[in-house]
Write an enzyme that holds these catalytic residues in place. Structure first.
Site, PDB file in Angstrom:
ATOM      1  N   ASP A  99      42.163  38.636  35.514  1.00 64.90           N
ATOM      2  CA  ASP A  99      41.381  37.670  36.286  1.00 64.90           C
ATOM      3  C   ASP A  99      41.345  38.033  37.764  1.00 64.90           C
ATOM      4  OD1 ASP A  99      40.438  35.922  34.341  1.00 64.90           O
ATOM      5  OD2 ASP A  99      42.155  34.567  34.493  1.00 64.90           O
ATOM      6  N   LYS A 147      47.006  29.666  30.449  1.00 66.06           N
ATOM      7  CA  LYS A 147      47.324  30.926  31.122  1.00 66.06           C
ATOM      8  C   LYS A 147      48.751  30.986  31.662  1.00 66.06           C
ATOM      9  CE  LYS A 147      42.533  31.900  32.367  1.00 66.06           C
ATOM     10  NZ  LYS A 147      41.583  32.259  33.435  1.00 66.06           N
TER      11      LYS A 147
END
Length: 285
Positions: A101, A65
């Protein structure tokens, strides 16, 4: 046929293909969501392949990420604040990085656990992209303190610097701290936590029995959340449940971050109830 996928290592545990397949079917969209397990040496090539016609984009998971931030052409404001990307959109060959997220995490806390951020103390295990997203999501929703616990002092300090720079721009005063796991300082933080979040991959493997901390140190009212959703009960959640704590796994976060990513790719409202049903999640309330 349009194509999307999940980039990470490992990815076999993911429930995203079934969730997105149900959404595509519900809206009559011809698209396929695949698992693109990617070895570290192949990450740049994998990201470059997203530029091809017919590829709508991708999700990104552990451990990439943070790495993909430098591989996309642009990051939206939230992904830039977090310093991590979990969703990539191909816009005519140009790759835009987003982070769903953080909002997915805070939506899950609110709906499935009734957690109200303002003034609360949150302890996050981990210093990677998922931990960054959780921390920023909490900070931007008014949490009183964020404490990062990790195993690498350099990683802790890097994330703390990033978060403290961010909090200087936010209204109000939010305290951000960090400590090494198993240190006396970390124990002190745990004894006053309102929320404990595992943002590490510890517990992802079915045979993993590792516990990063003694849950007995937590106050009786602490909400214990693990971002892992498969298995649904990690060693941390099992221990917390056995001691009577309220627990939450990562399935509800998966739902919301997935729905937000879907809308970025498809530019249509996500059929969230269809996606919820595909994951076997009961609607709260």
């Amino acid at each position: 046929m349009k194509h999307l996928g999940l980039i990470g290592y490992p990815v076999a545990h993911s429930l995203s293909p079934g969730m997105h397949r149900a959404a595509f079917d519900a809206l009559g969209i011809e698209a396929h969501y695949a698992l693109w397990e990617t070895q570290p040496g192949g990450l740049a090539q994998r990201i470059a392949s997203l530029r091809f016609a017919g590829i709508l984009g991708a999700n990104v998971t552990i451990p990439y990420k943070e790495h993909v931030v430098s591989l996309v052409d642009e990051c939206d404001a939230l992904a830039a604040r977090i310093g991590a990307v979990n969703t990539i959109v191909n816009r005519g060959g140009r790759l835009i990085g987003y982070n769903t997220d953080a909002p997915g995490f805070t939506l899950a806390l609110a709906e499935f656990a009734g957690f109200d951020c303002p003034g609360k103390k949150a302890v996050i295990l981990g210093t990677g992209g998922a931990a960054r997203a959780a921390a920023v999501g909490l900070l931007e929703n008014g949490v009183g303190e964020v404490i990062l616990l990790g195993r690498n002092e350099k990683h802790i300090q890097n994330v703390l610097h990033h978060l403290r720079t961010l909090t200087a721009k936010l209204h109000g005063i939010t305290r951000v701290y960090g400590a090494l796991l198993e240190s006396p300082e970390s124990s002190r933080f745990l004894t006053t936590a309102d929320l404990l979040v595992n943002a590490t991959p510890v517990g992802l493997k079915a045979d993993d029995t590792t516990l990063l901390l003694d849950v007995n140190m937590l106050p009786a009212t602490t909400l214990v959340m693990d971002m892992i959703f498969n298995p649904p009960l990690t060693p941390l959640l099992r221990a917390a449940q056995a001691h009577g704590y309220q627990i939450l796994n990562g399935l509800s976060m998966l739902l919301y971050q997935g729905a937000l990513a879907f809308e970025l790719w498809i530019d249509r409202p996500a059929p969230i109830e269809v996606m919820r049903e595909a994951l076997g999640l009961a609607k709260e309330g």
